[in-house]
Every structure is written in structure tokens, then in C-alpha cells.
Design a protein around this motif. Structure first.
Motif, PDB file in Angstrom:
ATOM      1  N   GLU A  55      -2.930   0.667  -7.265  1.00  0.00           N
ATOM      2  CA  GLU A  55      -1.729   0.782  -8.158  1.00  0.00           C
ATOM      3  C   GLU A  55      -1.553   1.686  -9.103  1.00  0.00           C
ATOM      4  N   LEU A  58       1.344   5.843  -7.259  1.00  0.00           N
ATOM      5  CA  LEU A  58       2.778   5.481  -6.841  1.00  0.00           C
ATOM      6  C   LEU A  58       2.761   5.184  -5.453  1.00  0.00           C
ATOM      7  N   ALA A  59       2.173   6.445  -4.652  1.00  0.00           N
ATOM      8  CA  ALA A  59       2.534   6.512  -3.361  1.00  0.00           C
ATOM      9  C   ALA A  59       1.684   5.352  -2.572  1.00  0.00           C
ATOM     10  N   CYS A  60       0.336   5.362  -3.158  1.00  0.00           N
ATOM     11  CA  CYS A  60      -0.815   4.506  -2.567  1.00  0.00           C
ATOM     12  C   CYS A  60       0.136   2.794  -2.861  1.00  0.00           C
ATOM     13  N   GLU A  61       0.623   2.688  -3.893  1.00  0.00           N
ATOM     14  CA  GLU A  61       1.127   1.329  -4.259  1.00  0.00           C
ATOM     15  C   GLU A  61       2.335   0.698  -3.287  1.00  0.00           C
ATOM     16  N   HIS A  62       3.090   2.075  -3.002  1.00  0.00           N
ATOM     17  CA  HIS A  62       4.270   1.699  -2.229  1.00  0.00           C
ATOM     18  C   HIS A  62       3.568   1.546  -0.584  1.00  0.00           C
ATOM     19  N   MET A  63       2.567   2.262  -0.212  1.00  0.00           N
ATOM     20  CA  MET A  63       2.046   1.983   1.151  1.00  0.00           C
ATOM     21  C   MET A  63       1.456   0.510   1.094  1.00  0.00           C
ATOM     22  N   ASP A  65       2.414  -2.088  -0.381  1.00  0.00           N
ATOM     23  CA  ASP A  65       3.500  -2.904  -0.369  1.00  0.00           C
ATOM     24  C   ASP A  65       3.829  -3.010   1.233  1.00  0.00           C
ATOM     25  N   THR A  66       3.778  -1.937   1.793  1.00  0.00           N
ATOM     26  CA  THR A  66       4.514  -1.858   3.299  1.00  0.00           C
ATOM     27  C   THR A  66       3.613  -2.086   4.586  1.00  0.00           C
ATOM     28  N   ALA A  72      -3.650   1.010   2.870  1.00  0.00           N
ATOM     29  CA  ALA A  72      -3.364   2.145   1.588  1.00  0.00           C
ATOM     30  C   ALA A  72      -4.530   2.616   1.198  1.00  0.00           C
TER      31      ALA A  72
END
Length: 82
Positions: A55, A58-63, A65-66, A72
């Protein structure tokens, strides 16, 4: 115009089939089972600590979620330390 679209679609299907893009059902289910088995081996506390680390980025958090927390974390920080 419709015949051109149909021709392009047929060419794409032929190219995909000849390239071996499609996976048999048995192989696909084996891959999905292997992917899910990684998260089942970790406890909830371990998953939560990975989530907290991820968390912060930001890029890791987005990955996360997906694609999921394991994918991630591995992509951004390397292998899971547990």
C-alpha cells in the motif's frame, strides 16, 4: 465493408489457431489452481503485512487490486519472504 471486416476476423482466427495461442481446458485449470495455491499457504497476518508494504507504493496498490497481493508484491519487491 462488412466483407472486409469478416475477412480480417477470419485471418486473425487462422493466425491464432496456427500459433497455438489457445490453451486446453485441463492446462488452464491446472495453472489457475497453482496460482491460487500460493495465497492459501500464507496466514492472514502474513497477507496483511504484505498488503501494508504494498500500500506504500501506489503502482503496487493498483496491481494488488487487479492481480492480487501475491502477484503485486512479487512484481515490485521480489519473492515473498515467508
Amino acid at each position: 465493408m462488412k466483407s472486409l471486416t469478416l475477412l480480417i476476423l477470419c485471418c486473425m482466427m487462422t493466425a491464432s489457431l496456427s500459433a497455438g495461442v489457445f490453451v486446453k481446458r485441463e492446462e488452464a485449470s491446472t495453472l489457475v489452481r497453482q496460482k491460487r495455491a500460493g495465497a492459501a499457504d500464507l496466514s492472514l497476518a502474513q497477507l496483511e503485512s504484505l498488503r501494508e508494504v504494498c500500500e506504500a507504493n501506489l503502482a503496487c496498490e493498483h496491481m494488488m487490486d487487479t492481480s492480487g497481493i501475491i502477484a503485486a508484491y512479487t512484481a515490485y519487491y521480489g519473492p515473498v519472504p515467508f
